[in-house]
Design a protein around this motif. Structure first.
Motif, short mmCIF file in Angstrom:
data_model
loop_
_atom_site.label_atom_id
_atom_site.label_comp_id
_atom_site.label_asym_id
_atom_site.label_seq_id
_atom_site.Cartn_x
_atom_site.Cartn_y
_atom_site.Cartn_z
N UNK A 131 -2.32 5.16 -5.43
CA UNK A 131 -2.74 4.40 -6.61
C UNK A 131 -3.63 3.27 -6.12
N UNK A 132 -4.75 3.13 -6.76
CA UNK A 132 -5.65 2.05 -6.35
C UNK A 132 -5.18 0.73 -6.93
N UNK A 133 -5.22 -0.30 -6.09
CA UNK A 133 -4.87 -1.63 -6.58
C UNK A 133 -6.08 -2.53 -6.41
N UNK A 134 -6.23 -3.44 -7.32
CA UNK A 134 -7.37 -4.36 -7.23
C UNK A 134 -7.03 -5.46 -6.23
N UNK A 194 -10.02 -12.53 1.48
CA UNK A 194 -8.88 -12.50 2.40
C UNK A 194 -8.28 -11.10 2.45
N UNK A 195 -8.22 -10.44 1.27
CA UNK A 195 -7.67 -9.09 1.20
C UNK A 195 -8.51 -8.15 2.06
N UNK A 196 -9.82 -8.25 1.92
CA UNK A 196 -10.72 -7.39 2.70
C UNK A 196 -10.47 -7.56 4.20
N UNK A 197 -10.32 -8.83 4.62
CA UNK A 197 -10.09 -9.12 6.05
C UNK A 197 -8.83 -8.42 6.54
N UNK A 231 0.83 -1.21 0.00
CA UNK A 231 0.00 0.00 0.00
C UNK A 231 0.87 1.26 0.00
N UNK A 232 1.90 1.23 0.83
CA UNK A 232 2.76 2.41 0.95
C UNK A 232 3.54 2.66 -0.33
N UNK A 233 4.02 1.56 -0.91
CA UNK A 233 4.84 1.74 -2.12
C UNK A 233 4.01 2.20 -3.29
N UNK A 270 -3.39 -7.17 -5.15
CA UNK A 270 -2.89 -7.37 -3.78
C UNK A 270 -2.50 -8.82 -3.56
N UNK A 271 -3.39 -9.70 -3.99
CA UNK A 271 -3.12 -11.14 -3.80
C UNK A 271 -1.83 -11.51 -4.51
N UNK A 272 -1.70 -11.00 -5.71
CA UNK A 272 -0.52 -11.31 -6.51
C UNK A 272 0.74 -10.85 -5.80
N UNK A 273 0.70 -9.65 -5.22
CA UNK A 273 1.92 -9.08 -4.65
C UNK A 273 2.20 -9.58 -3.24
N UNK A 274 1.13 -9.88 -2.48
CA UNK A 274 1.35 -10.27 -1.08
C UNK A 274 1.36 -11.80 -0.92
N UNK A 275 0.39 -12.43 -1.53
CA UNK A 275 0.28 -13.88 -1.33
C UNK A 275 1.01 -14.67 -2.41
#
Lengths: 479, 218
Positions: B166-169, B188-191, B160-162, B173-178
């Motif tokens: 900019x809005x990310x879908x 899961x992202x919402x949680x 989010x910080x980086x 998020x899943x792609x970058x974090x998980x």
């Protein structure tokens, strides 16, 4: 087997067979001659005995005594043997009971003597016989003396004739080996020399097959192989030309695709990037409007690109109906649109049109003129003049568009008709174009059986001429 | 101090949108539109990274690349061509990465970040409002106090910080974090977003974007 080896071996085989056969024939013939001579001389020798015997026959008849006969015969025989001592001659005289009256033979007289079977009176028979290791000529004759008849056998050793033949053969073998060896040596170089040019042709063909199409055979000879090499070189030249041509076309196509991708991707990048930015960042009115403007204008650019490409594709089909029109009238028709285009830069468009009709596809001709003028405007500075001119010369119509603009550098002049080719590589352009204008013009010209000529001086202006093929008085077009 | 990035791109629109994307995540940018201008500028000014279009006027990207090698500035090529031949050419000349147009902004940001990290130029401390994140220690402090986050919450916060502003879908998020191999639900992202908002008091800053995903706003 290699060709030179075939020539080599085949020629050697033929040589050996013919040479040997000929030599053998010669040797045999000379041997037969010598043998005949030997026989002739034996016969004449014998005749001399015969005549001496005949000479004494009347005397012997007078005495009429067997013993005397035998004594006389023995004496003649001894005399004969004595005079011919150094020659190996033999004499054998037998009476009717096969009792030897005289004999100086030093070998066993053969039991069977075929030559005696059919021996008539006054007949001389001869025969060659191998006895021990010698060859002996037997000459036989019956002689009637008074009481009885005697069998005279005169024999000559002719071994030397045969020995001669053997010697000849021995010598011949030596000569044969030497000649064959010499022949082989010469033929080796001859066959190699003859086939070397073929080999060279083969090697060159290999080099060419490996992709080195500029390779040629270097042969000076005027024979069939030289002709073949010439033809081969001609063929290689044609192939090379064809391949270069294909390569050039291929490169052109590749360039087309590259350029097309670039032209397609640049507006797409803008559209996607702006849309994405607007979608993912906080709303800001100014930015939002800017972005929409970019998306709109880049979308328009894509539209224009697709239209021009369509034009280009349609033009390739080459199926247009040409009708007689006055080219000047066509120009007059689009003059207002051109003026609009030129207004921004305050450029004046001057038309000088000679009258005359041409077979035209009107809409395509408008596209051509529009593109040429558009290019001229882009090249021009503010307040310059662009001249549109139609000149008729010897039934040939020339449409010229002249500007006073920046001109086209020499190195670009042959490429400007290539799709997407742009002299000004900078794509920061204000007057947007895709570099398709002149490519379209060229195809329009082709439809009209016309050529486009470009003369340009950097910083002095450009003159683009569309030269239509000469028309016949009735306006028909020369095909 | 913000990182300085030089954008060498002849298409004004593309140059501008790149600049906007970079500015929004706090990079300083300078735009030039041809190779010679870039060369000139590089002789006067120092940059942390160059985004270089290959087809630019006056001095093309590859040629410019040769000339600026002594400056040892990381370079990412931007180009419309995507043939392997060009990629190999660009990388052999010493480009650090290669982006084929059209590209997504967050993809470009990720590449820039990777290249900067490789050169040790990446910021090891990220700040946002009263938050301070130490990337080396993987530690988040709020007004000097350490806040306990689960590893996934931490990764999500860094993403989010980086990509600030900019809005990310959810998929991104899943792609970058998980990671690519995650096949769970996007819920899961919402949680995780929910718990981040709560733990760090970011209710006003992590915005839910309708039909898209989430965005961290100043």
């Amino acid at each position: 087997m290699k060709f030179w080896k075939k020539i080599y071996i085949f020629s050697i085989l033929v040589f050996v067979i013919i040479f040997n056969a000929a030599s053998i024939m010669v040797i045999e013939r000379s041997h037969n001659r010598m043998l005949e001579q030997e026989i002739d001389s034996a016969l004449s020798q014998y005749m001399s005995i015969h005549s001496s015997v005949n000479a004494i026959v009347p005397i012997v008849r007078i005495y009429d005594s067997i013993d005397y006969e035998k004594t006389v015969l023995t004496r003649i025989a001894n005399e004969f043997v004595r005079t011919n001592k150094e020659q190996r001659v033999y004499l054998d005289i037998r009476d009717e009971t096969n009792q030897a009256v005289f004999s100086n033979i030093d070998f066993q007289m053969p039991e069977q003597r075929k030559e005696l079977d059919k021996l008539g009176a006054d007949q001389i028979n001869y025969m060659l016989r191998d006895i021990d290791e010698r060859t002996i000529l037997f000459t036989s004759n019956m002689v009637d003396v008074s009481q009885t008849s005697y069998l005279f056998t005169y024999m000559v050793d002719v071994s030397s004739v045969y020995q001669d033949r053997v010697d000849q053969y021995k010598f011949f073998v030596k000569v044969d080996v030497a000649a064959c060896f010499l022949y082989m040596l010469i033929m080796f170089f001859v066959s190699r020399g003859l086939t070397r040019s073929i080999e060279r042709l083969g090697r060159t063909a290999q080099v060419i097959a490996q992709g080195n199409f500029s390779e040629r055979v270097q042969l000076q000879s005027k024979d069939e192989i030289g002709v073949l090499a010439d033809n081969f070189n001609n063929m290689a030249a044609v192939v090379e030309d064809k391949i270069n041509e294909l390569e050039r076309i291929n490169q052109e196509k590749q360039r087309f695709i590259n350029n097309f991708t670039h032209e397609l991707k640049t507006p797409l990048t803008s559209i996607i990037a702006y849309a994405s930015f607007m979608r993912t960042t906080k709303y800001d009115e100014e930015m939002f409007l800017d972005g929409l403007n970019v998306i709109y204008s880049e979308g328009k650019r894509l539209e224009m690109l697709s239209l021009k490409l369509m034009n280009l594709i349609v033009l390739q089909e080459d199926d247009f109906e040409l009708e007689l029109h006055d080219l000047g009238a066509v120009i007059a028709e689009i003059k207002p649109a051109l003026d609009m285009l030129a207004k921004e830069k305050q450029i004046a468009i001057v038309t000088e049109c000679g009258p005359g009709e041409l077979r035209l596809e009107k809409d395509l001709m408008k596209v051509l003129i529009f593109n040429l003028v558009d290019n001229a405007i882009k090249a021009s500075d503010k307040q310059q003049t662009i001249t549109l001119q139609i000149v008729w010369q010897d039934g040939q119509c020339v449409l010229a568009v002249m500007d006073q603009g920046i001109g086209i550098a020499k190195e670009h002049q042959d490429k400007i008709f290539e799709p997407f080719y742009m002299v000004d590589k900078s794509r920061t352009r204000s007057g947007k174009g895709a570099g398709l204008g002149l490519a379209i013009c060229k195809n329009v010209a082709k439809v009209h059986n016309a050529n486009i000529r470009v003369t340009s001086n950097e910083n002095h202006g450009t003159k683009v001429e569309v030269v239509f093929a000469p028309t016949f008085p009735k306006g028909g077009m020369q095909e | 101090m913000n990182k300085k990035i030089l954008i060498v791109e002849d298409d004004v629109h593309i140059s501008k949108i790149i600049k906007m994307n970079l500015n929004i995540v706090n990079y300083d940018t300078t735009e030039v539109y041809d190779g010679l201008a870039a060369l000139e500028l590089l002789q006067r000014e120092k940059f942390d990274l160059i985004l270089l279009d290959v087809m630019i006027p006056k001095l093309d990207g590859f040629a410019l690349m040769e000339r600026i090698r002594p400056y040892c500035i990381p370079v990412i090529f931007l180009t419309a061509k995507n043939s392997v031949y060009d990629k190999v050419d660009g990388l052999r000349l010493g480009a650090d990465d290669y982006m084929v147009k059209p590209f997504e902004a967050i993809e470009l940001l990720a590449r820039i970040e990777t290249v900067l990290r490789r050169y040790g130029k990446e910021e090891r401390m990220l700040g946002f409002q009263s938050l301070l994140i130490d990337l080396d220690k993987r530690e988040v402090t709020k007004q000097g106090e350490v806040v306990e986050l689960t590893p996934k919450e931490y990764d999500l916060l860094v993403v989010l910080l980086k990509n600030k502003n900019i809005a990310l879908s959810r998929e991104q998020f899943i792609d970058k974090v998980w990671g690519d191999d995650y096949y769970g639900e996007t819920r899961t992202v919402d949680m995780h977003i929910k718990s981040l908002r709560k733990k760090l008091d970011l209710q006003d800053h992590i915005k839910t974007i309708y039909k898209l995903g989430y965005r961290l706003e100043d």
